[in-house]
Design an enzyme around this catalytic site. Structure first.
Site, mmCIF file in Angstrom:
data_model
loop_
_atom_site.group_PDB
_atom_site.id
_atom_site.type_symbol
_atom_site.label_atom_id
_atom_site.label_comp_id
_atom_site.label_asym_id
_atom_site.label_seq_id
_atom_site.Cartn_x
_atom_site.Cartn_y
_atom_site.Cartn_z
ATOM 1 N N TYR A 109 0.812 -1.221 0.000
ATOM 2 C CA TYR A 109 0.000 0.000 0.000
ATOM 3 C C TYR A 109 0.847 1.275 0.000
ATOM 4 C CZ TYR A 109 -4.833 -1.536 1.104
ATOM 5 O OH TYR A 109 -6.103 -2.034 1.070
ATOM 6 N N GLU A 110 0.302 2.304 -0.638
ATOM 7 C CA GLU A 110 0.782 3.686 -0.540
ATOM 8 C C GLU A 110 2.274 3.835 -0.833
ATOM 9 O OE1 GLU A 110 -1.487 5.664 -0.530
ATOM 10 O OE2 GLU A 110 -3.080 4.359 0.161
ATOM 11 N N GLY A 111 2.720 3.183 -1.885
ATOM 12 C CA GLY A 111 4.139 3.173 -2.201
ATOM 13 C C GLY A 111 4.773 1.980 -1.520
#
Length: 590
Positions: free
Chosen positions: A441-443
């Site tokens: 997630y998220e990078g």
């Protein structure tokens, strides 16, 4: 069954990361230590008694998709509405729009509890709170007036729409397009995938924040704009009006987080009445959407780190309860009748302590990141810059180290359960499956490591990170001078780990200064883990000095004498691993 560790959370906030000092300095208005305790106690009750009991059932039933609509698991809609009625969604929200304006630290602490009860439940509000931050910082006054109060309260929920089939982490490849209408609105066309809570039945409207390109936008990330696209366009009274041309095409069948709908969203295919194109409003400036979205993403990165802490805590509690109940063999020194609990066996004891120590270390790192954000918000001038740089430095560590710890602890939890851990009924496997998405997630965590090395180490000419390491060294020195009994070689081991962190940091800074970027990037991931272990050990030492109790002292010693010796090997990988990595590339072709 999960029980929120309210006392441990409060101790970490107040005595390890600095909430008590902030209260004393008056940085948080009328906030008192007693109010913090009251908030945490009630959050703990809600997470323990209301969220956690629905977590396993939600995993089994999952989110259900039919004809463009998503039905959440039984009982979850009512749970969500009880949650927002308690004011939890707006805990740290802007006061001008109905939020309580409490410190980010307190919001992150309660977020840990929701996610320990059920990550699939906690994910939805996480995205809404990120949308609040992005809109509050970058939105027009008109957009704020229509949307912010409802998002802050949780009456409406928000999403973040970045990823497309051909564009995962590389946002320069985005193809979604936005066409100006001429009246201040835009028509959005395109497909987005992996959109968390893109469709659900919790709220009567969903506010999508969507990255897209204008017709004359420059190529790459400099040509991306951010748009607010509601599921239903609000009418003159601010209520959901006509359906927008934004629909969920399907939801993913995933390894974990089954109750969290992960959606493929289609914008502008003409399913709604009227002219094709989802109506959207620009957030921030044209072609500056990535800067706006990063406000939301930085919030989400810390929140995802907390998911890792939350899963690790839940996995530890489950494993500890099982290990105390399950009897097998005869542990050394056991004098009771019959077989001993497996918790008495040295190997199981080591695994349990590893889970507990890593969880508390990761919690302190994540809370320290939140503390830095609060300090930045409550400071001015050079102090604000200092604390923002501290938050910048800790964000990739809080995200990546904590989510790696979540997977590690959940895996150990399955191991402690033995064969029963591989059986769904125990719930250990649910935590392991749910944990695995967080490092993505998220990078991804590899991207977080690159961000740490290439963007965060150079802050203030490379000096900010060394100021932070100096603070950690002071913790080690305070431990050495504390006269606490039972420390063993804790101070010596912590000194060595921090020396490894400092040496690896200077090595990477020099490699970048010399233009040896491949060498620096090769060491980024081991460096981030080294950073997490060394800083986590220092925070446990700080807690031992503050608490002065046997449990904290013994846990800090266990961490120092059993876990942070890895720092030396990690430093060696940072400094000497690049050449063998490059040389071994040929092996990938065989």
């Amino acid at each position: 069954m999960y029980r929120a560790p309210v006392e441990e959370i409060a101790f970490t906030l107040k005595h390890v990361v600095g909430l008590d000092k902030g209260i004393e300095e008056g940085r948080f208005g009328d906030l008192s230590s007693d109010l913090v305790d009251a908030v945490l106690q009630e959050a703990g009750r809600f997470a323990t008694d209301e969220v956690a009991p629905l977590g396993l059932a939600g995993d089994r039933q999952g989110a259900r998709f039919k004809d463009g609509s998503v039905t959440m698991p039984d009982g979850w809609r009512d749970l969500y509405h009880r949650w927002i009625e308690g004011g939890w969604n707006g805990l740290s929200g802007p006061v001008d729009f109905g939020g309580q304006g409490l410190p980010v630290m307190l919001g992150i602490a309660t977020m840990e509890m929701w996610n320990s009860g059920s990550v699939a439940f906690g994910l939805g509000p996480t995205l809404t709170q990120g949308a609040v931050e992005a809109l509050d910082k970058h939105g027009s006054e008109e957009l704020k007036a229509v949307y912010l109060e409802k998002l802050v309260s949780g009456e409406w929920m928000g999403t973040m729409n970045l990823t497309e089939p051909q564009a995962g982490s590389d946002l320069a490849a985005l193809r979604a397009r936005a066409v100006p209408v001429g009246d201040g609105t835009y028509r959005i066309f395109g497909q987005k995938i992996f959109i968390t809570y893109g469709e659900h039945d919790f709220t009567d409207n969903i506010v999508h924040l969507v990255l897209a390109r204008l017709p004359d936008a420059p190529a790459g990330t400099r040509g991306i704009s951010l748009f607010l696209v509601p599921k239903f366009i609000p009418d003159a009274d601010g209520r959901p009006g006509r359906r927008n041309d934004a629909f969920c095409h399907s939801i993913e069948h995933k390894l974990g987080i089954h109750a969290s709908p992960t959606c493929t969203m289609i914008y502008g295919d003409g399913r709604a009445e009227g002219e094709p194109g989802a109506i959207g409003w620009l957030v921030g400036e044209e072609n500056r959407g990535l800067a706006c979205m990063f406000t939301m993403m930085n919030n989400a990165r810390l929140a995802v780190g907390i998911e890792g802490v939350a899963i690790a805590e839940a996995a530890y509690q489950k494993a500890l309860a099982y290990a105390n109940e399950r009897r097998q063999g005869k542990a050394p020194g056991y004098t009771g009748e019959g077989m001993s609990p497996i918790a008495a066996h040295p190997d199981v004891k080591r695994n349990l302590l590893t889970m507990k120590a890593l969880t508390q270390a990761a919690r302190a790192i994540a809370y320290s990141c939140a503390h830095a954000l609060d300090m930045a918000h409550s400071s001015e001038g050079a102090d604000a810059t200092f604390w923002q740089e501290r938050a910048n430095l800790l964000t990739p560590i809080a995200k990546a180290f904590s989510t790696d710890i979540g997977v590690e602890a959940a895996s150990i939890g399955v191991q402690i359960h033995g064969g029963m851990g591989f059986i769904e009924e125990t719930g250990a496997a649910v935590l392991y499956r749910d944990a695995r998405i967080a490092p993505i997630y998220e990078g991804t965590n590899g991207i977080q490591a690159i961000d740490l090395v290439t963007r965060k180490l150079p802050q203030s000419g490379g000096e900010h990170v060394h100021a932070y390491i100096a603070e950690l060294k002071a913790d080690a020195e305070a431990l050495r001078n504390s006269n606490l009994s039972g420390l063993g070689r804790t101070a010596d081991r912590l000194d060595a780990a921090l020396a490894d962190l400092e040496g690896a940091t200077r090595f990477l800074q020099k490699a970048m200064a010399d233009g040896r970027m491949a060498e620096a990037l090769s060491g980024a991931t081991p460096y981030l883990r080294l950073f997490g272990l060394a800083s986590g050990g220092a925070y446990l030492a700080r807690g031992a000095v503050a608490g002065r109790d046997v449990a904290r002292v013994s846990l800090a010693r266990f961490f120092a004498e059993n876990l942070i010796a890895e720092c030396a090997a990690l430093r060696d990988r940072v400094e000497n691993g690049a050449e063998s990595l490059e040389a071994a590339t040929a092996a990938l072709a065989s």
